[in-house]
Design an enzyme around this catalytic site. Structure first.
Site, PDB file in Angstrom:
ATOM      1  N   GLU A  95      -5.235  -5.080  10.623  1.00  0.00           N
ATOM      2  CA  GLU A  95      -4.214  -4.044  10.797  1.00  0.00           C
ATOM      3  C   GLU A  95      -4.442  -3.329  12.123  1.00  0.00           C
ATOM      4  O   GLU A  95      -5.206  -2.358  12.185  1.00  0.00           O
ATOM      5  CB  GLU A  95      -4.296  -3.027   9.651  1.00  0.00           C
ATOM      6  CG  GLU A  95      -3.997  -3.607   8.295  1.00  0.00           C
ATOM      7  CD  GLU A  95      -3.393  -2.571   7.345  1.00  0.00           C
ATOM      8  OE1 GLU A  95      -2.393  -2.903   6.713  1.00  0.00           O
ATOM      9  OE2 GLU A  95      -3.901  -1.445   7.254  1.00  0.00           O
ATOM     10  N   ASN A 133       0.871  -1.182   0.000  1.00  0.00           N
ATOM     11  CA  ASN A 133       0.000   0.000   0.000  1.00  0.00           C
ATOM     12  C   ASN A 133       0.904   1.227   0.000  1.00  0.00           C
ATOM     13  O   ASN A 133       1.514   1.544   1.007  1.00  0.00           O
ATOM     14  CB  ASN A 133      -0.893  -0.048   1.248  1.00  0.00           C
ATOM     15  CG  ASN A 133      -1.735   1.213   1.418  1.00  0.00           C
ATOM     16  OD1 ASN A 133      -1.781   2.066   0.526  1.00  0.00           O
ATOM     17  ND2 ASN A 133      -2.403   1.327   2.556  1.00  0.00           N
ATOM     18  N   TRP A 134       0.955   1.901  -1.145  1.00  0.00           N
ATOM     19  CA  TRP A 134       1.899   3.020  -1.272  1.00  0.00           C
ATOM     20  C   TRP A 134       1.371   4.311  -0.649  1.00  0.00           C
ATOM     21  O   TRP A 134       2.084   5.321  -0.616  1.00  0.00           O
ATOM     22  CB  TRP A 134       2.231   3.259  -2.753  1.00  0.00           C
ATOM     23  CG  TRP A 134       2.993   2.132  -3.394  1.00  0.00           C
ATOM     24  CD1 TRP A 134       3.370   0.948  -2.814  1.00  0.00           C
ATOM     25  CD2 TRP A 134       3.460   2.075  -4.745  1.00  0.00           C
ATOM     26  NE1 TRP A 134       4.035   0.165  -3.718  1.00  0.00           N
ATOM     27  CE2 TRP A 134       4.109   0.822  -4.917  1.00  0.00           C
ATOM     28  CE3 TRP A 134       3.388   2.944  -5.850  1.00  0.00           C
ATOM     29  CZ2 TRP A 134       4.684   0.444  -6.125  1.00  0.00           C
ATOM     30  CZ3 TRP A 134       3.962   2.562  -7.054  1.00  0.00           C
ATOM     31  CH2 TRP A 134       4.599   1.327  -7.189  1.00  0.00           C
ATOM     32  N   LYS A 135       0.111   4.275  -0.203  1.00  0.00           N
ATOM     33  CA  LYS A 135      -0.490   5.453   0.439  1.00  0.00           C
ATOM     34  C   LYS A 135      -0.271   6.703  -0.426  1.00  0.00           C
ATOM     35  O   LYS A 135      -0.254   6.595  -1.652  1.00  0.00           O
ATOM     36  CB  LYS A 135       0.053   5.603   1.868  1.00  0.00           C
ATOM     37  CG  LYS A 135      -0.154   4.310   2.681  1.00  0.00           C
ATOM     38  CD  LYS A 135       0.067   4.462   4.156  1.00  0.00           C
ATOM     39  CE  LYS A 135      -0.184   3.119   4.848  1.00  0.00           C
ATOM     40  NZ  LYS A 135      -0.037   3.173   6.304  1.00  0.00           N
ATOM     41  N   SER A 170       3.688  -2.402  10.334  1.00  0.00           N
ATOM     42  CA  SER A 170       5.140  -2.487  10.483  1.00  0.00           C
ATOM     43  C   SER A 170       5.733  -3.827  10.028  1.00  0.00           C
ATOM     44  O   SER A 170       6.657  -4.345  10.655  1.00  0.00           O
ATOM     45  CB  SER A 170       5.548  -2.170  11.931  1.00  0.00           C
ATOM     46  OG  SER A 170       5.164  -0.841  12.259  1.00  0.00           O
ATOM     47  N   GLY A 221       2.800   2.085  10.987  1.00  0.00           N
ATOM     48  CA  GLY A 221       3.757   3.182  10.862  1.00  0.00           C
ATOM     49  C   GLY A 221       4.488   3.501  12.158  1.00  0.00           C
ATOM     50  O   GLY A 221       5.144   4.530  12.269  1.00  0.00           O
ATOM     51  N   GLU A 277      -6.714   4.581   8.152  1.00  0.00           N
ATOM     52  CA  GLU A 277      -6.490   6.024   7.886  1.00  0.00           C
ATOM     53  C   GLU A 277      -7.737   6.656   7.299  1.00  0.00           C
ATOM     54  O   GLU A 277      -8.031   7.827   7.562  1.00  0.00           O
ATOM     55  CB  GLU A 277      -5.261   6.195   6.966  1.00  0.00           C
ATOM     56  CG  GLU A 277      -3.972   5.932   7.742  1.00  0.00           C
ATOM     57  CD  GLU A 277      -2.836   5.336   6.940  1.00  0.00           C
ATOM     58  OE1 GLU A 277      -2.857   5.405   5.696  1.00  0.00           O
ATOM     59  OE2 GLU A 277      -1.911   4.778   7.571  1.00  0.00           O
ATOM     60  N   HIS A 280      -9.540   1.227   5.130  1.00  0.00           N
ATOM     61  CA  HIS A 280      -8.245   1.357   5.821  1.00  0.00           C
ATOM     62  C   HIS A 280      -8.420   2.251   7.052  1.00  0.00           C
ATOM     63  O   HIS A 280      -9.212   3.201   7.026  1.00  0.00           O
ATOM     64  CB  HIS A 280      -7.210   1.949   4.865  1.00  0.00           C
ATOM     65  CG  HIS A 280      -5.818   1.867   5.395  1.00  0.00           C
ATOM     66  ND1 HIS A 280      -5.334   2.748   6.336  1.00  0.00           N
ATOM     67  CD2 HIS A 280      -4.823   0.974   5.159  1.00  0.00           C
ATOM     68  CE1 HIS A 280      -4.096   2.409   6.644  1.00  0.00           C
ATOM     69  NE2 HIS A 280      -3.760   1.335   5.946  1.00  0.00           N
TER      70      HIS A 280
HETATM   71  P1  13P Z   1       3.147   0.217   7.815  1.00  0.00           P
HETATM   72  O1  13P Z   1       3.632  -1.055   7.157  1.00  0.00           O
HETATM   73  O2  13P Z   1       3.880   1.436   7.374  1.00  0.00           O
HETATM   74  O3  13P Z   1       3.044   0.071   9.303  1.00  0.00           O
HETATM   75  O4  13P Z   1       1.637   0.440   7.276  1.00  0.00           O
HETATM   76  C1  13P Z   1       0.727  -0.599   7.325  1.00  0.00           C
HETATM   77  C2  13P Z   1      -0.469  -0.220   6.548  1.00  0.00           C
HETATM   78  O5  13P Z   1      -1.197   0.686   6.933  1.00  0.00           O
HETATM   79  C3  13P Z   1      -0.729  -0.932   5.300  1.00  0.00           C
HETATM   80  O6  13P Z   1      -1.995  -0.648   4.805  1.00  0.00           O
END
Ligand code: 13P
Length: 264
Positions: free
Chosen positions: A170, A10-12, A216, A176, A100, A98
């Site tokens: 998640e 997931n490149w966000k 992570s 993160g 976020e 997600h």
């Molecule tokens: P990280 O791997 O940066 O913790 O993010 C996880 C995530 O939100 C994947 O969708």
């Protein structure tokens, strides 16, 4: 029943289209030897890069995913992207719900449920994200949150519609932060999720649904995570933006899945 493990990046909100093209080409060059019948690889760039990345990976073992979608097939929704637009670009996966989006954009289970329905209806695979935050974990509410996300997210979705569903556990406290859930914590939650799916849809369906872990994930923790019986891969954020990290997460997973028999 065999579940093909999946590693999704997931490149966000990272990488311009120019950077995304270069990065996708490098991933393709480094991972061409992975047999997609043993391990699926998915990358989820930002909307602006989907079209170009789709062209880069069209003749490869890498599949395209989007990070979100609107719940209507089309309409007057300024700034939104529809499932038909994603399908046209050869997207196979869509991340839905997600944390976020739940946190910053106030997405509710009701909205997420509508998004899941449109993705499933159009024959793509939603990756439904679920998981508790730190406060909820500390207050022993993890299972309650999972009940809420799973039961309400999947409301009125029949087992017939479910074929393509993927779930990603998640835990928000692990996203993160560098704090990965231990394989035992992740397995406990993911076993619980499979049990919920079993209650909703029965044993045979629940055994077919892939449950990923996200939070992570790094090359040095993926092996132990993917060995767990209910961890069928990973949804990777930060480490999916760095070539070596993503390539090694995929390669280490591949080594493990070649050793693990996932037959039930
Ligand atoms: P990280 O791997 O940066 O913790 O993010 C996880 C995530 O939100 C994947 O969708």
């Amino acid at each position: 029943m065999k579940r093909i493990p999946l590693i999704a990046g997931n490149w966000k909100m990272y990488k311009t289209t120019t950077e995304a093209i270069e990065f996708a080409s490098a991933i393709k060059r480094n991972l061409y030897q992975i047999n997609p019948e043993l391990l699926e690889i998915v990358i989820c760039p930002a909307f602006t890069a989907l079209s170009d990345v789709s062209e880069v990976i069209c003749d490869s073992n890498i599949k395209l995913g989007a990070q979100d979608v609107h719940w209507e097939r089309e309409g007057a929704f300024t700034g939104e992207v529809s499932i038909l637009m994603l399908k046209d670009l050869n997207c196979k996966y869509v991340i839905v719900g997600h944390s976020e989006r739940r946190t910053y954009f106030k997405e509710t289970n009701e909205i997420i449920n509508k998004k899941l329905k449109v993705v499933l209806k159009e024959g793509l695979s939603p990756i439904l994200c679920v998981g508790e935050n730190l406060e909820e974990r500390e207050n022993n509410m993890t299972f309650k949150v999972l009940d809420d996300h799973i039961y309400n997210g999947l409301k009125d979705i029949s087992s017939l519609e479910l074929v393509n569903l993927v779930i990603a556990y998640e835990p928000v406290w692990a996203i993160g932060t560098g704090k990965t859930a231990t394989p035992q914590i992740a397995q406990e939650a993911q076993g619980y999720i499979r049990n919920l799916l079993n209650n909703l849809y029965g044993e045979s369906i629940s055994q077919q649904i892939r449950i990923l872990y996200g939070g992570s994930v790094k090359p040095d923790n993926i092996r132990e995570l993917i060995k767990q019986p209910d961890i069928d891969g990973a949804l990777v954020g930060g480490a999916s933006l760095i070539l070596d990290s993503f390539v090694n997460i995929v390669k280490y997973s591949y080594d493990e899945v070649k050793n693990i028999c996932m037959d039930y």
